[in-house]
Every structure is written in C-alpha cells, then in structure tokens.
Design a protein around this motif. Structure first.
Motif, PDB file in Angstrom:
ATOM      1  N   PRO A  19       4.975  19.098   3.279  1.00  0.00           N
ATOM      2  CA  PRO A  19       4.059  20.177   2.910  1.00  0.00           C
ATOM      3  C   PRO A  19       2.623  19.703   2.691  1.00  0.00           C
ATOM      4  O   PRO A  19       1.677  20.443   2.948  1.00  0.00           O
ATOM      5  N   THR A  20       2.441  18.453   2.225  1.00  0.00           N
ATOM      6  CA  THR A  20       1.083  17.962   1.969  1.00  0.00           C
ATOM      7  C   THR A  20       0.286  17.768   3.254  1.00  0.00           C
ATOM      8  O   THR A  20      -0.931  17.595   3.195  1.00  0.00           O
ATOM      9  N   LEU A  21       0.956  17.799   4.399  1.00  0.00           N
ATOM     10  CA  LEU A  21       0.263  17.671   5.679  1.00  0.00           C
ATOM     11  C   LEU A  21       0.119  19.009   6.393  1.00  0.00           C
ATOM     12  O   LEU A  21      -0.659  19.116   7.347  1.00  0.00           O
ATOM     13  N   THR A  22       0.868  20.012   5.963  1.00  0.00           N
ATOM     14  CA  THR A  22       0.872  21.283   6.692  1.00  0.00           C
ATOM     15  C   THR A  22       0.377  22.453   5.853  1.00  0.00           C
ATOM     16  O   THR A  22       0.117  23.522   6.415  1.00  0.00           O
ATOM     17  N   ASP A  23       0.264  22.291   4.546  1.00  0.00           N
ATOM     18  CA  ASP A  23      -0.142  23.399   3.684  1.00  0.00           C
ATOM     19  C   ASP A  23      -1.338  22.966   2.839  1.00  0.00           C
ATOM     20  O   ASP A  23      -1.278  21.957   2.131  1.00  0.00           O
ATOM     21  N   ARG A  24      -2.425  23.740   2.911  1.00  0.00           N
ATOM     22  CA  ARG A  24      -3.655  23.349   2.231  1.00  0.00           C
ATOM     23  C   ARG A  24      -3.472  23.247   0.717  1.00  0.00           C
ATOM     24  O   ARG A  24      -3.953  22.303   0.087  1.00  0.00           O
ATOM     25  N   SER A  30      -1.321  17.738  -4.248  1.00  0.00           N
ATOM     26  CA  SER A  30      -0.767  16.376  -4.157  1.00  0.00           C
ATOM     27  C   SER A  30      -1.721  15.340  -4.724  1.00  0.00           C
ATOM     28  O   SER A  30      -1.312  14.199  -4.970  1.00  0.00           O
ATOM     29  N   GLY A  31      -2.990  15.711  -4.919  1.00  0.00           N
ATOM     30  CA  GLY A  31      -3.934  14.776  -5.519  1.00  0.00           C
ATOM     31  C   GLY A  31      -3.514  14.326  -6.910  1.00  0.00           C
ATOM     32  O   GLY A  31      -3.906  13.249  -7.370  1.00  0.00           O
ATOM     33  N   LEU A  32      -2.683  15.152  -7.573  1.00  0.00           N
ATOM     34  CA  LEU A  32      -2.206  14.794  -8.913  1.00  0.00           C
ATOM     35  C   LEU A  32      -1.204  13.650  -8.877  1.00  0.00           C
ATOM     36  O   LEU A  32      -0.967  13.000  -9.899  1.00  0.00           O
ATOM     37  N   ILE A  33      -0.588  13.411  -7.721  1.00  0.00           N
ATOM     38  CA  ILE A  33       0.432  12.358  -7.632  1.00  0.00           C
ATOM     39  C   ILE A  33       0.080  11.324  -6.565  1.00  0.00           C
ATOM     40  O   ILE A  33       0.942  10.649  -6.029  1.00  0.00           O
ATOM     41  N   GLY A  34      -1.208  11.234  -6.217  1.00  0.00           N
ATOM     42  CA  GLY A  34      -1.622  10.188  -5.298  1.00  0.00           C
ATOM     43  C   GLY A  34      -2.103  10.652  -3.948  1.00  0.00           C
ATOM     44  O   GLY A  34      -2.519   9.829  -3.138  1.00  0.00           O
ATOM     45  N   GLY A  35      -2.030  11.931  -3.672  1.00  0.00           N
ATOM     46  CA  GLY A  35      -2.545  12.449  -2.418  1.00  0.00           C
ATOM     47  C   GLY A  35      -1.475  12.698  -1.381  1.00  0.00           C
ATOM     48  O   GLY A  35      -0.283  12.433  -1.596  1.00  0.00           O
ATOM     49  N   PRO A  36      -1.881  13.231  -0.214  1.00  0.00           N
ATOM     50  CA  PRO A  36      -0.927  13.557   0.853  1.00  0.00           C
ATOM     51  C   PRO A  36      -0.228  12.324   1.401  1.00  0.00           C
ATOM     52  O   PRO A  36      -0.626  11.179   1.142  1.00  0.00           O
ATOM     53  N   ALA A  41       3.070   5.528   5.293  1.00  0.00           N
ATOM     54  CA  ALA A  41       4.240   5.899   4.494  1.00  0.00           C
ATOM     55  C   ALA A  41       5.480   5.963   5.370  1.00  0.00           C
ATOM     56  O   ALA A  41       5.395   6.253   6.561  1.00  0.00           O
ATOM     57  N   VAL A  42       6.617   5.665   4.792  1.00  0.00           N
ATOM     58  CA  VAL A  42       7.888   5.767   5.499  1.00  0.00           C
ATOM     59  C   VAL A  42       8.337   7.222   5.440  1.00  0.00           C
ATOM     60  O   VAL A  42       8.464   7.791   4.368  1.00  0.00           O
TER      61      VAL A  42
END
Length: 510
Positions: A19-24, A30-36, A41-42
C-alpha cells in the motif's frame, strides 16, 4: 509483445501489493514507521512471526480494546445525569438487558418479544442466561456481566471478520471467467492485496461503534459468503448467507447483485444454489420460533414497518431543512423510500448488466486483464446496501459497520475512506449531543439543531460520494485498485523531421 497470462505465476507466488507504493495516504502515513517500501527491501519480507495477518489482527484487537474502554463507563448501568450521552458510551447491549427482561431470566421470543431477527435474539438470549445465572451465583447484578460477555464474543466476531477479509484479498480470485473450469492462471491474475484488511481493522468508527449493538456478529457471518463464493463453493456461500440474514436482514440485499452478475455470465445455477441454500438455512432457524411464538417472531417485521423517521436519516435532514410536514407521516415516507430504493436497485442492476461490455481494449489484445471489466460482486453489494441506508427511514449509528467491509472490498483506497470515516465520527458525537439536548432540554445542554443537521447531512453526502467513486471505477475499470489493470498505451510520438524539412523525412535508401 506483452507476455500472456499462461506465462504469469499465480498471485500467491507474487509479492503482495505494498500500500505504501500504491496509495498516497498510506505512503504519507508510512513516514511514522520509516517510510515506504525501499528499493532494497525484501518483498515479501522474510517474516517469521509478524506476518501481515498478525499485524492486522493486532491492530484490530487494539481498536476493540479502545472501544471497550470507551464504553466502560456505561457497562455498569444505572446511568445518571445523562452520562450515557455525555460520555458517548451508550450501548443497546446494556440497555436491552432490562428492556428485554433478560435481567429476569426471560427467554427471548418465548417470554418476551424481541425486536431483532432470530439468530441475534438467540445470541443475546444465550449470553443473557449465562449472565443471569452467574449473577445469581455470585449475588451480583448480571448486567455488567452481560455487557462484558457480549463484548468479548463480539470482539472475537470482529477478529474473525478481519481475518476472513484478509483471506479474501490475499487470494483475490476472479469470479467472472466463463466455463466450469477456467484457466487457473486467469483465476489468479489479480494481484494479492492482504493489507486491504487493515482498513477494516483500523477504521476509526470501530473505536466507538463496535459494541453499540450486535452488528459485528452478523458481519462475521456475512464475510464467509464472499470468501466461499470467490472460491466457487456456492453451497457453503449460501449457508453463511442464510446465517447472516438470520442475524441481520441487511445481508438479504446481497442476493440481488449475485443474481444480476450470474445472469450476465449465464452461470445462473451456482447463484441459484447459493440462494436456495441461504433460504433453507434461514427457514430452519426461523421456523421453530415462528411456529411456537408467532406473535413474538412477527415483532421484528411489525416494528420496521411502524417506525417513524429516525434521527439522522436523509428524511430527517430534508424535513429539518424544508419543514415539509408530510415527512412526519411514516406511511408516506415508506412509500417514497420504496420508490427511490427500487429505482436505485434498477439502476444498479443495469450497471451490473451493461458496464464493461467490451470484448477488448485497443492496444491490449492478448492480455487477459483487458477482459477483467465486469463489475465485481462486492461493488454492487456496497451500492445496494448504501442505497438502502441513504433512502431508508432508519439509520442507526452502528449501521456504518454494515458498510465497512463492503467498502474495503469494493474500493480499497484510503483517501475518501478516511473522509467518510471523519463524517461518521462527526455524526456519532453530534448524535449524542442531540440526545443530550432533547433529554435535558430544561438545562440548556447538548448541541443546537443546525449542528446536528450538518453532521447528518455530511454523513449522507460522504456515503453518496463513496457510491459515486465506486460507480466511476465500475465504468472505468482501470481505476479499480483490486484489478490493477495496465494503463492504456500512449500513441507513439511521430518521428521528428530533419531541420529545415517541410514534409515527411525521406525514406532511407535501400
């Protein structure tokens, strides 16, 4: 040439959609947990314990715990100084402990008519008997025991609904393919979307409505209907559909979209099997109560026909804005509702029959996803249930739970979803402000009428906007995140002319 689907792996062998790559909105959050998800990444991550379903269920359990705390001030009963409204903690579960005579050990239907369908009546009756007997054994009021027992079981139901929705979207099979044995590569051509279930687990309204009534019970029974239908098991789908209708009647609205899409596909037999199984299950549950205690059984149907225009409905807003006195007449509103709802169902049926009737898309012939244009069952079910609420004369605050899983299945995008949730929360707290104003009128407490009308209108408008967005994605399937169809190819740019040339470039010499 683009690859054919016979060359593509099954969706379960492909990385799930992030979702962090497909939904604005998900990307910003996701910035709260380190970003998209990053380039290195695996994907999918090599998790041993914190798999997507466990993360989602933990989120849901936290939401249920917050709801438990939010309703806790009302669990003991004995509400004084309108505390059920000032704390916004009112719950039908606690109120009906006395209203349905459960505090006397009454058995629903036999000893007292119940305003709910039979399976919900049995649900409250079984837990009511446990609470009543436990209260006698321990010499205490059984009311708090009754509320907390119901809360625990309803939270289990909510967790089950989240887990089943996760399974539906993780698998994400197509059900629109012709023939009894479609190509497995086509069946699994849609991307896996397990994280969609987070929208149900983290929905803000769950924090305040999860235990207002017994709706999570019906939702937990309705979700397997979509799972088993997706897996081409019509009898099992019908079994759970019958159970869901026996718990809350709104699930009956799923049958129309099911039959419409079956007629379009010319695969009517599975849909008829599902409908017949649902009818048999519903009849088996209702027949004993209807036979032995007919008057009590009929109470649910009589109450729904007799109820006046309820707080916060579109009719209430229209009456408040226009002052139209005819809207105080419940029979007149019943007639208007039936006409508007029937017209809505006809429109949704036409949409289901004719939307996406194209054999292919220019420039994409040979790619199987180009044929994935038929409206999805969840999209039509969402529209029908939403129309039922938009034009109905009763729209209780907890009915938002009916729409939640359908909205996630129909349109798993966070933007409009959160705006709708904000409107629902605005209405939720405004409703209790209005109840306080009506109940404690002489004390000048609560909120003014115009603010309540604003909140009710905002909820109505946002549900209508959600419907419009779902209709848009039915008409333009490439906007549908569930399908993730390829975009239309852009026409090739013309070859630039040589400098100074006035016509087409000369052909190269042989």
């Amino acid at each position: 040439m683009p690859p054919s689907f016979t060359e593509q792996p099954r969706s379960t062998e492909r990385p799930p959609v992030a979702p962090t790559l497909t939904d604005r909105i998900a990307r910003i959050a996701s910035g709260l947990i380190g970003g998209p998800l990053g380039d290195h990444a695996v994907d999918p991550p090599r998790r041993r314990y914190w798999t997507p379903v466990r993360v989602i269920l933990l989120t849901g359990l936290i939401a249920f715990a917050v709801n438990w705390l939010q309703k806790y001030p009302c669990a003991a009963g004995g509400w004084t100084d309108w505390s059920q409204y000032t704390n916004a903690c009112y719950t039908d579960i606690r109120a009906l402990w006395g209203a349905e005579r459960l505090n006397e050990g009454a058995v629903p239907y036999r000893d007292h008519p119940v305003e709910y369908p039979v399976l919900t009546g049995w649900f409250m009756g079984i837990l009511g008997q446990i609470a009543f007997r436990a209260g006698n054994v321990f010499g205490t009021d059984g009311g708090p025991i009754f509320y907390h027992l119901n809360a625990i079981v309803l939270f289990i139901c909510g967790a089950a609904a989240i887990a089943i929705l996760h399974k539906i979207r993780e698998d994400n099979r197509r059900t629109d393919l012709p023939g009894p044995n479609p190509d497995p590569a086509l069946v699994h051509s849609r991307p896996s979307r397990p994280w969609d279930a987070m929208m149900l687990a983290a929905a803000p309204v769950v924090l305040v409505t999860a235990t207002v009534n017994w709706d999570l019970f019906a939702i937990a029974l309705s979700m397997p209907f979509f799972l088993y239908w997706q897996r081409s098991r019509p009898i099992m789908a019908g079994l759970f559909l019958g159970l869901a209708v026996a718990a809350k009647f709104y699930a009956l609205l799923f049958i129309g979209p099911l039959l419409v899409l079956a007629l379009r596909q010319r695969k009517l037999l599975p849909a008829l099997q599902t409908t017949a199984a649902a009818a048999v299950v519903w009849a088996l549950i209702n027949a004993p109560v209807a036979y032995f205690w007919r008057d009590s059984w009929m109470r649910f149907f009589e109450l729904n026909s007799e109820r006046p225009v309820d707080w916060g409905t579109g009719w209430y807003v229209l009456r408040g804005v226009t002052g139209w006195e005819r809207l105080w007449d419940s029979e007149f509103v019943n007639d208007l509702y039936l006409v508007l709802f029937a017209l809505s169902c006809i429109g949704i049926a036409l949409l289901g029959c004719f939307a996406g009737r194209r054999s292919g898309v220019p420039g994409l012939r040979g790619i199987a996803t180009a044929d994935d244009l038929m409206p999805r069952l969840a999209q039509l079910c969402f529209l029908v249930v939403a129309a039922f609420l938009l034009f109905g004369k009763v729209w209780s605050q907890q009915y938002v739970l009916w729409l939640l899983p359908l909205a996630v299945l129909a349109r798993p995008k966070w933007g409009a979803f959160l705006l709708w949730q904000a409107a629902e929360l605005f209405y939720f707290f405004s409703f209790y402000g209005k109840m306080l104003q009506v109940s404690a009128e002489e004390e000048g407490r609560g909120i003014p009428e115009f603010l309540f009308l604003t909140a009710a209108a905002s909820r109505w408008i946002m549900v209508a906007v959600m419907c419009a967005l779902v209709v848009q994605e039915i008409l333009i399937p490439r906007l549908d995140a569930v399908r993730r169809l390829p975009l239309r190819p852009k026409p090739a740019a013309p070859t630039p002319l040589p400098r100074g040339a006035s016509g087409p470039a000369p052909a190269a010499a042989p």
